[in-house]
Design an enzyme around this catalytic site. Structure first.
Site, short mmCIF file in Angstrom:
data_model
loop_
_atom_site.label_atom_id
_atom_site.label_comp_id
_atom_site.label_asym_id
_atom_site.label_seq_id
_atom_site.Cartn_x
_atom_site.Cartn_y
_atom_site.Cartn_z
N ASP A 189 23.02 -22.52 11.32
CA ASP A 189 22.61 -23.85 10.90
C ASP A 189 22.42 -24.71 12.14
O ASP A 189 23.02 -24.45 13.20
CB ASP A 189 23.68 -24.49 9.99
CG ASP A 189 23.60 -23.97 8.57
OD1 ASP A 189 22.58 -23.33 8.23
OD2 ASP A 189 24.55 -24.19 7.80
N LYS B 79 14.72 -23.40 2.77
CA LYS B 79 15.22 -22.71 3.95
C LYS B 79 14.82 -21.24 3.96
O LYS B 79 14.53 -20.68 5.03
CB LYS B 79 16.75 -22.84 4.02
CG LYS B 79 17.36 -22.24 5.28
CD LYS B 79 18.87 -22.42 5.28
CE LYS B 79 19.52 -21.77 6.50
NZ LYS B 79 21.00 -21.92 6.49
N LYS C 206 18.32 -36.99 9.15
CA LYS C 206 19.63 -36.57 8.65
C LYS C 206 20.31 -35.57 9.58
O LYS C 206 21.52 -35.38 9.50
CB LYS C 206 19.48 -35.94 7.25
CG LYS C 206 19.11 -36.95 6.17
CD LYS C 206 19.12 -36.31 4.80
CE LYS C 206 18.85 -37.33 3.71
NZ LYS C 206 18.90 -36.74 2.35
N GLU C 207 19.52 -34.91 10.42
CA GLU C 207 20.05 -33.94 11.37
C GLU C 207 19.69 -34.41 12.77
O GLU C 207 18.60 -34.11 13.27
CB GLU C 207 19.46 -32.55 11.08
CG GLU C 207 19.82 -32.04 9.70
CD GLU C 207 18.94 -30.90 9.21
OE1 GLU C 207 19.38 -30.17 8.31
OE2 GLU C 207 17.81 -30.74 9.72
N ASP D 159 11.09 -27.65 10.08
CA ASP D 159 10.32 -27.89 8.87
C ASP D 159 9.82 -29.33 8.78
O ASP D 159 8.98 -29.65 7.95
CB ASP D 159 11.15 -27.55 7.62
CG ASP D 159 10.78 -26.21 7.04
OD1 ASP D 159 10.01 -25.48 7.69
OD2 ASP D 159 11.24 -25.88 5.93
N ASP E 104 21.09 -17.46 0.81
CA ASP E 104 22.02 -16.56 1.49
C ASP E 104 22.76 -15.68 0.49
O ASP E 104 22.80 -14.45 0.63
CB ASP E 104 22.99 -17.36 2.35
CG ASP E 104 23.62 -18.54 1.59
OD1 ASP E 104 23.24 -18.78 0.43
OD2 ASP E 104 24.50 -19.20 2.16
#
Length: 737
Positions: free
Chosen positions: A296, A272, A109-110, A139, A449
């Site tokens: 990110d 995260k 996905k990334e 991860d 966050d």
């Protein structure tokens, strides 16, 4: 820098005219709301034939909506803007070191090429190389990410000197080489040496990109490794045989470290926040820089001066003792001109965060922040801390890490320190400690966050500032389709409501620990998903059902309260339009924001709130899904054309389509009654509500009835939604009779 000069490194601008307009509007609108709510409340003390239940539901919805509006006024109480002067900073040898934390979780996905571009752009920041250290948390434990890091190091040795030599501002090679020639700041250079070197660097980038893509084709990117794998920490170094040249080049390179923490299905990994806490510990025994840049994996550095701009605040002796972080806005490189999904988050980063900054400062906003390492240790560190046993209980047994906390630690690259990182990255290290509760990023919510900024920073006396310079410091990938947008909104809503229904609810927990207005800002962020989904569901269904059943909920045109309702609606809409236009957006964008606000309220905010309550009562576990960064060609075409793509779950589509169908039906009934029974005066407001919903949400009607492409709403969903609307009308008629 002229050390004899006392010129400030930054200025805070307070727009008194804006403040006057905001506060005047707040007072006038509050008076109008008071009359509106009085009208609603007085209904229950008068004998009337109108059923109590629909009036009560609408009253509660209007109360919640009014309360939410009241909380948002804290953001508008004292908005400020800031200007920085990096040229007034001390010399490079006096600047503090910075660690960069980048997190990635799923190479499917990334895309690894995107992630490596972010890594390279961070390595190329305009900051002393010896004081810059870049950490990537993987991860997924994917081989392609580790190999990509090695390739990134090799390419960066050519890219960084090129950028510094020609003062290139955009430090992401992909963004730099893909930009049109007239968009690059180097277009005017035009010298032969530059053109030749640029061509060479571009060729090397293409080779680098192909090698990373090739790794992706042949590497294990499956989900099994993401669920469980051993810890891997590697300081990236060159394996080239040309040692003399490479060692000389490496001296001008920042430190690059790959970190893949241990993960086991039997241990909670805390998403995260857990990854960031591992980076916090691992970096503590390797570089231990006093400041951390959080990014990110898709948020590349678009301006190399961000670290220096942040230091204009962190090095100010008046601010520094209580300043925890400097937050830059999230901006995106792939947003279309129409931005039909409001992916740029215009209101948040151009209106709300400036108001946040005028109080005690904004919360940690996911990415693009420079945070003081000390502020993340919570109660673990005190100036007079002498109890090592208490410290071990709080942050764990690592002697090397505790040394770094106590300030008498000189990090180096000895094997002992590197071996220590394996323990710090193990999945059992945090057992019995305060990590995620008092130390590091907090675990109680998937929006780590926001929660960390609230409970661990602002509630403990820290402040923050918001810096929004003309050139975006960081650029990321915004969502470009409805599915990803609503999934992302659901995740955020769930995390925010997690905090709202916990003991840390800002409207209770924060009142005694921060300013009242700051608590209101945090409180709005926590509860707005609940307020919005309940209010909109009620106001998009109850008046419509009453219209179908000839039940009047609003005053007639001849009634003096008609003008109160009209003023509340019109002033609210015009206020929104004013803010859109004054932030350089268009009238068209105002319509898009109205529409997407409704779409999110009836889907993302609803499901996110339900998810949070289910977790609260133990009916399900917390989950986190990274937003998809892989582009679909057909979806991108529709997005750039300003056409909604309804290729998403029926769980999202059915509520949207059902409400639009219900409003269409009630509007038709209202028009018929005006024409045949002459009830315009009696039903004006009640008929206007569905009219407004239908007009604003026309793309949904188009997706159901007109469009034939793959992005339309499937006929099966339209049929199911129509059936749901009919059943809802029948049940409503029975209940309200």
């Amino acid at each position: 820098m002229d050390q004899s000069s006392n010129a400030p490194m930054h200025l805070c601008h307070v727009n008194k005219l804006t403040i006057f307009i905001n506060r005047t509007y707040t007072v006038i609108y509050s008076v109008a709301l008071s009359f509106l709510l009085y009208y609603r409340a007085s209904f229950f003390f008068h004998d009337t034939k109108t059923p109590i239940l629909p009036s009560l539901i609408v009253f509660v919805a209007e109360l919640l909506s009014s309360f939410e509006w009241l909380l948002t006024q804290a953001y508008r109480w004292r908005p400020v803007s800031r200007t920085v002067f990096p040229e007034r900073l001390p010399e490079d040898d006096k600047l503090p070191a910075v660690d960069v934390f980048i997190c990635t979780a799923d190479p499917e996905k990334e895309p690894p090429v995107e992630v490596m571009n972010t890594v390279i752009s961070a390595m190329a920041l305009d900051y002393p190389p010896k004081k810059l250290h870049v950490y990537l948390s993987d991860d997924g434990g994917a081989d392609v990410t580790l190999n990509g890091m090695r390739e990134a190091w090799t390419f960066a040795k050519r890219w960084i000197p090129f950028c510094k030599r020609y003062k290139i501002k955009c430090r992401s090679p992909k963004a730099y080489f893909s930009a049109a020639e007239d968009e690059n700041e180097d277009a005017a250079l035009g010298v032969t040496d530059f053109i030749r070197e640029r061509q060479i660097i571009q060729e090397k980038y293409e080779v680098f990109k192909e090698r990373v893509i090739e790794y992706a084709r042949h590497s294990d990117t499956g989900s099994s490794k993401r669920r469980g794998h051993s810890a891997v920490i590697e300081v990236i170094q060159d394996s080239s045989s040309n040692h003399a040249f490479e060692e000389n080049e490496a001296k001008n390179m920042p430190l690059l470290v790959y970190v893949s923490r241990e993960k086991r299905p039997s241990h909670a990994h805390h998403f995260k926040a857990g990854a960031l806490n591992v980076l916090l510990r691992v970096s503590g025994v390797i570089s231990n820089s006093p400041f951390i840049l959080g990014l990110d994996c898709d948020m590349y550095c678009n301006d190399p001066s961000s670290a220096r701009q942040a230091m204009c605040f962190h090095l100010d002796p008046k601010l520094s003792p209580t300043l925890a972080l400097v937050q830059f806005p999230q901006k995106f490189h792939n947003i279309s001109k129409k931005d039909i999904y409001d992916s740029q988050l215009r209101e948040t980063f151009t209106v709300l965060w400036q108001g946040f900054d005028g109080l005690q400062g904004p919360c940690v906003s996911g990415t693009g922040y420079y945070i003081k390492r000390l502020s993340l240790y919570g109660k673990s560190l005190k100036e007079d801390h002498k109890d090592l046993m208490e410290l071990r209980t709080s942050v764990g047994p690592s002697s090397e890490f505790i040394k770094s906390l106590l300030g008498n630690y000189n990090p180096n690259m000895k094997m002992a320190q590197l071996a220590e990182t394996q323990q710090l990255a193990s999945c059992t290290y945090e057992d019995g400690t305060k990590w995620g509760e008092e130390a590091g990023f907090l675990y109680a919510s998937v929006v780590e966050d926001y929660f960390t900024g609230f409970a661990s920073l602002h509630c403990k006396g820290w402040n923050s500032v918001y810096c929004n310079p003309p050139r975006p410091q960081f650029l990321g990938s915004g969502t470009t389709n409805l599915n990803d947008f609503l999934v992302q909104g659901t995740r955020w809503s769930s995390g925010l409501v997690d905090v709202a229904i916990s003991k840390y609810c800002p409207l209770i927990y924060g009142l005694t620990k921060m300013s009242f207005l700051e608590s209101m800002c945090y409180g709005w962020l926590a509860i707005f998903p609940i307020c919005r989904f309940f209010s909109l569901w009620c106001l998009a269904t109850i008046p419509q059902l009453c219209l179908v059943n000839r039940i009047s909920l609003y005053p007639e045109v001849s009634n003096s309260y008609f003008w109160i309702f009209s003023f509340v609606f019109l002033s609210s809409v015009l206020r929104h339009l004013y803010e859109v236009l004054t932030t350089e957006a268009s009238l068209q964008h105002w319509i898009y924001e109205q529409r997407i606000w409704m779409m999110k309220a009836v889907t993302s905010h609803l499901y996110g709130s339900l998810d949070a309550f289910m977790k609260k009562f133990g009916l399900r576990e917390a989950s986190f899904f990274p937003t998809n960064k892989v582009d679909d060609v057909e979806q991108l075409k529709r997005y750039n054309a300003g056409v909604f793509d309804f290729q998403t779950s029926a769980l999202f589509l059915v509520p949207l389509a059902s409400l639009v169908i219900l409003n269409m039906a009630s509007l038709c009934v209202g028009i018929a009654r005006v024409i045949f029974l002459g009830e315009l005066e009696k039903l004006f407001i009640q008929g206007f509500v569905p009219f407004y919903v239908v007009v604003v949400n026309y793309p949904i009607i188009e997706g159901m009835l007109i469009r034939k492409d793959n992005g339309r709403i499937p006929p099966s969903v339209t049929l199911l939604s129509a059936i749901a609307s009919i059943i809802f009308c029948i049940l409503g008629s029975i209940i309200f009779m």
